[in-house]
Write a protein that holds these residues in place. Sequence first.
Motif, PDB file in Angstrom:
ATOM      1  N   LEU A 101     -18.190  -0.801  19.868  1.00  0.00           N
ATOM      2  CA  LEU A 101     -19.135   0.106  19.220  1.00  0.00           C
ATOM      3  C   LEU A 101     -18.616   1.536  19.263  1.00  0.00           C
ATOM      4  O   LEU A 101     -18.614   2.241  18.242  1.00  0.00           O
ATOM      5  CB  LEU A 101     -20.487   0.000  19.924  1.00  0.00           C
ATOM      6  N   ILE A 102     -18.138   1.978  20.418  1.00  0.00           N
ATOM      7  CA  ILE A 102     -17.624   3.349  20.563  1.00  0.00           C
ATOM      8  C   ILE A 102     -16.378   3.552  19.695  1.00  0.00           C
ATOM      9  O   ILE A 102     -16.239   4.570  19.013  1.00  0.00           O
ATOM     10  CB  ILE A 102     -17.338   3.659  22.042  1.00  0.00           C
ATOM     11  N   ALA A 103     -15.463   2.583  19.712  1.00  0.00           N
ATOM     12  CA  ALA A 103     -14.239   2.711  18.909  1.00  0.00           C
ATOM     13  C   ALA A 103     -14.565   2.790  17.428  1.00  0.00           C
ATOM     14  O   ALA A 103     -13.946   3.567  16.689  1.00  0.00           O
ATOM     15  CB  ALA A 103     -13.303   1.534  19.182  1.00  0.00           C
ATOM     16  N   ASN A 104     -15.545   2.025  16.971  1.00  0.00           N
ATOM     17  CA  ASN A 104     -15.910   2.075  15.561  1.00  0.00           C
ATOM     18  C   ASN A 104     -16.663   3.353  15.218  1.00  0.00           C
ATOM     19  O   ASN A 104     -16.559   3.844  14.100  1.00  0.00           O
ATOM     20  CB  ASN A 104     -16.722   0.839  15.173  1.00  0.00           C
ATOM     21  N   PHE A 105     -17.404   3.886  16.165  1.00  0.00           N
ATOM     22  CA  PHE A 105     -18.037   5.182  15.917  1.00  0.00           C
ATOM     23  C   PHE A 105     -16.994   6.282  15.780  1.00  0.00           C
ATOM     24  O   PHE A 105     -17.069   7.115  14.888  1.00  0.00           O
ATOM     25  CB  PHE A 105     -19.013   5.527  17.045  1.00  0.00           C
TER      26      PHE A 105
END
Length: 136
Positions: A101-105
């Motif tokens: 989730l963080i990497a895609n954000f």
Amino acid sequence: MTATHGARAHTTRGAMAGGLTAFAGVMLMISGLLGIFRGIMAIAEDDVFVTTPEYVFRFDLTGWGWIHLALGIAAVVVSLGLFRASLWARVVGVGIAALVLIANFLSLPYYPVWSIVVIAMSAFIIWALCVVRQDD
């Protein structure tokens, strides 16, 4: 009568817990495969992604590709553990889904629609893994 009702409630909760774990396993597998494909795309063909010169979290796209590839492989491995209903897989699955989730954000400007879809998938995975209680 109460013994039958209690057994039925326990069976229903157990089935729901198993269903949510299977849901999380399938979603984590899909998210991992998407991450692997996205990582390969970023490593092999940088021109597939939008270039954003003024983005705060600007990284080399090849670097982003390796990050997504590694997270995708980890997600696929953990999803296999979720199919076996392992406690370690539930705990690590929440962590991997959070990292995805963080990497895609952080890579949102490079491939926005795909990032939003994977962020939503990761949120559902985290929810499904967190609502299941171990005693069920």
